[in-house]
Design a protein around this motif. Structure first.
Motif, short mmCIF file in Angstrom:
data_model
loop_
_atom_site.label_atom_id
_atom_site.label_comp_id
_atom_site.label_asym_id
_atom_site.label_seq_id
_atom_site.Cartn_x
_atom_site.Cartn_y
_atom_site.Cartn_z
N MET A 1 0.73 -1.17 -0.02
CA MET A 1 0.04 -0.21 0.07
C MET A 1 1.03 1.14 -0.03
SD MET A 1 -3.12 0.11 -0.26
CE MET A 1 -4.08 -1.35 -0.93
N THR A 2 2.05 1.28 0.66
CA THR A 2 2.85 2.43 0.80
C THR A 2 3.66 2.53 -0.90
OG1 THR A 2 4.74 1.09 1.30
CG2 THR A 2 3.38 2.23 3.16
N ASP A 3 3.59 1.71 -1.53
CA ASP A 3 4.11 1.73 -2.95
C ASP A 3 3.23 2.40 -3.92
OD1 ASP A 3 6.35 0.66 -1.72
OD2 ASP A 3 5.92 -1.34 -2.33
N ILE A 4 1.97 2.47 -3.52
CA ILE A 4 0.85 3.07 -4.46
C ILE A 4 1.11 4.62 -4.93
CG2 ILE A 4 -1.75 3.94 -4.68
CD1 ILE A 4 -2.37 1.55 -2.76
N THR A 5 1.14 4.87 -6.24
CA THR A 5 1.44 6.22 -6.65
C THR A 5 0.40 6.93 -7.05
OG1 THR A 5 2.07 5.08 -8.71
CG2 THR A 5 3.64 5.54 -7.28
N HIS A 6 -0.93 5.88 -7.57
CA HIS A 6 -1.86 6.66 -8.19
C HIS A 6 -3.35 6.34 -7.19
CE1 HIS A 6 -4.79 8.60 -11.12
NE2 HIS A 6 -5.17 7.42 -11.26
N THR A 7 -4.22 7.12 -7.03
CA THR A 7 -5.35 7.27 -6.14
C THR A 7 -6.52 7.70 -6.71
OG1 THR A 7 -5.24 9.10 -4.93
CG2 THR A 7 -3.75 7.23 -4.18
N ALA A 8 -7.81 7.30 -6.37
CA ALA A 8 -8.83 8.18 -6.69
C ALA A 8 -9.71 8.74 -5.55
CB ALA A 8 -9.81 7.26 -7.70
N VAL A 9 -10.46 9.61 -5.71
CA VAL A 9 -11.24 10.45 -4.87
C VAL A 9 -12.63 10.51 -5.51
CG1 VAL A 9 -11.94 12.48 -3.40
CG2 VAL A 9 -9.50 11.42 -3.31
N LEU A 10 -13.76 9.67 -4.91
CA LEU A 10 -14.97 9.73 -5.54
C LEU A 10 -15.92 10.85 -4.57
CD1 LEU A 10 -15.65 6.13 -6.26
CD2 LEU A 10 -14.45 7.86 -7.76
N GLY A 11 -16.40 11.72 -5.11
CA GLY A 11 -17.11 12.71 -4.33
C GLY A 11 -16.01 13.74 -3.84
N ALA A 12 -16.50 15.04 -4.04
CA ALA A 12 -15.31 15.94 -3.87
C ALA A 12 -15.86 17.40 -3.47
CB ALA A 12 -14.57 16.46 -5.27
N GLY A 13 -16.80 17.10 -2.28
CA GLY A 13 -17.23 18.24 -1.55
C GLY A 13 -16.06 18.30 -0.53
N THR A 14 -16.38 18.95 0.64
CA THR A 14 -15.31 19.46 1.61
C THR A 14 -14.47 18.19 2.05
OG1 THR A 14 -17.02 21.26 2.58
CG2 THR A 14 -15.05 20.48 3.86
N ILE A 15 -15.16 17.31 2.22
CA ILE A 15 -14.35 15.89 2.71
C ILE A 15 -13.31 15.22 1.69
CG2 ILE A 15 -14.43 13.72 3.54
CD1 ILE A 15 -15.23 15.83 5.68
N GLY A 16 -14.15 15.37 0.35
CA GLY A 16 -13.29 14.95 -0.52
C GLY A 16 -12.20 15.65 -1.04
N ALA A 17 -12.41 16.90 -1.15
CA ALA A 17 -11.38 17.71 -1.72
C ALA A 17 -10.35 17.72 -0.66
CB ALA A 17 -12.03 19.09 -1.81
N SER A 18 -10.53 17.66 0.78
CA SER A 18 -9.55 17.79 1.59
C SER A 18 -8.55 16.67 1.56
CB SER A 18 -10.42 17.77 3.18
OG SER A 18 -9.30 17.54 4.06
N TRP A 19 -9.37 15.31 1.37
CA TRP A 19 -8.80 14.05 1.06
C TRP A 19 -7.74 14.19 -0.07
CZ3 TRP A 19 -7.54 10.39 4.03
CH2 TRP A 19 -8.39 9.72 4.87
N ALA A 20 -8.30 14.65 -1.18
CA ALA A 20 -7.68 15.05 -2.32
C ALA A 20 -6.16 15.81 -2.12
CB ALA A 20 -8.38 15.59 -3.40
N ALA A 21 -6.36 16.95 -1.39
CA ALA A 21 -5.18 17.64 -0.89
C ALA A 21 -4.17 16.82 -0.26
CB ALA A 21 -5.77 18.80 -0.09
N LEU A 22 -4.66 16.08 0.61
CA LEU A 22 -3.54 15.54 1.73
C LEU A 22 -2.80 14.32 0.70
CD1 LEU A 22 -2.39 14.86 4.42
CD2 LEU A 22 -4.35 13.17 4.67
N ILE A 23 -3.67 13.53 0.04
CA ILE A 23 -3.03 12.41 -0.81
C ILE A 23 -2.10 13.02 -1.82
CG2 ILE A 23 -3.46 10.66 -2.43
CD1 ILE A 23 -6.22 10.31 -1.02
N LEU A 24 -2.34 14.29 -2.47
CA LEU A 24 -1.54 14.95 -3.31
C LEU A 24 -0.22 15.23 -2.68
CD1 LEU A 24 -3.99 17.25 -5.33
CD2 LEU A 24 -2.54 15.39 -6.12
#
Length: 308
Positions: A1-24
């Protein structure tokens, strides 16, 4: 799992956008799906703002905020992703429809985690033909600043999947706990629900104003709870005797308090009273202003704790 380089976020309201920021920020790329017409504009704006806070915490050294793409369907977004964080609206038919759409498109071995706060893992598993790689991964808002993630699998979860999710979350800077039994609201939401219920009761009973009840929490127990949990803290409250001495000394006191706690309901009338009290307490500050203030203080607390 720590080797994963590409991810997806489904639903980009406040929670999803925040997740996207952290993963980026962790150095991974993120594919986003959200049906809103302005989703890309809103998410990019959120990430730009979040990046400043994360940079202060030293979270962005590996990251690039431009490694993000936007897709018209959930199925397209998950293609090639090793980890998917799902944040679509908390209505079971929407969850199930999303899972049915993405399941055929998932890469082999891809793990899917749901941010659901009100639905249980068992309820959501009904949307999968094979739910073995699907877990609960419930964050606390905002995920890019609050490290907690509540992780849960069950007897339909494949061996090692919960541990793999925990490893991924740890690699992006999260702190995980295991939820061992399905209950509505999981763990942290139930804790804050219990506190808020009594806060509302104190306001409705005329004991203190909305502002003073909030102040009692932020200037009192809230500061201690940012360092240790309540049971650990109470174990320090009776000197060298520890928790056993504390319970022996204060059992009658706490039992009396518990018997006297209120049980208000969140009716429209109660909500209106709370809203009026909040406006007086905050000087009618906007949601944006309050959120900005909250994030500044969270960053300050995190920085202080990290320097210990």
């Amino acid at each position: 799992m720590t080797d994963i380089t590409h991810t997806a976020v489904l639903g980009a309201g406040t929670i999803g956008a925040s997740w996207a920021a952290l993963i980026l920020a962790s150095g991974r790329s993120v594919a986003v799906y959200d049906p809103a017409d302005d989703a890309e504009t809103a998410v990019r704006a959120y990430i730009a703002q979040a990046w400043e806070s994360m940079s202060e915490l030293g979270l962005t050294a590996r990251g690039d905020p431009d490694r993000i793409t936007f897709h018209l369907t959930a199925a397209r977004a998950v293609e090639g992703a090793g980890f998917v964080q799902e944040n679509v609206p908390e209505r079971l038919p929407i969850k199930h429809a999303t899972f049915a759409e993405i399941e055929p498109a998932l890469a082999t071995g891809a793990l899917v985690a749901s941010s659901a706060s009100g639905l249980t893992l068992g309820q959501m598993q009904g949307g999968w033909r094979d739910p073995s790689l699907f877990i609960l991964g419930h964050p606390f808002n905002p995920p890019h600043l609050i490290p907690l993630v509540e992780v849960m699998g069950n007897n339909r979860t494949a061996p090692g999947i919960v541990e793999a999710a925990e490893a991924f979350y740890a690699d992006i800077g999260k702190i995980t706990i295991r939820v061992m039994k399905e209950v509505p609201g999981h763990v942290a939401n139930r804790l804050q629900a219990a506190v808020w219920r009594e806060a509302i009761h104190l306001v409705l009973s005329g004991v203190a104003s909305v502002g003073d009840v909030d102040k009692a929490m932020s200037a009192g127990p809230g500061l201690r709870w940012a360092t240790m949990g309540p049971t650990t803290l109470f174990s320090l409250g009776a000197g060298t005797g520890g928790l056993a001495a504390f319970c022996d000394h204060f059992s009658d006191t706490f039992n009396g308090w518990w018997d006297d706690l209120g049980a208000p309901k969140l009716t429209p009338e109660v909500a209106q009273a709370l809203e009026a009290g909040l406006a007086r307490a905050t000087g009618n500050a906007s949601i944006g202003e309050l959120a900005e203030s909250r994030d500044r203080m969270i960053v300050a607390v995190q920085k202080a704790l990290s320097n210990l």
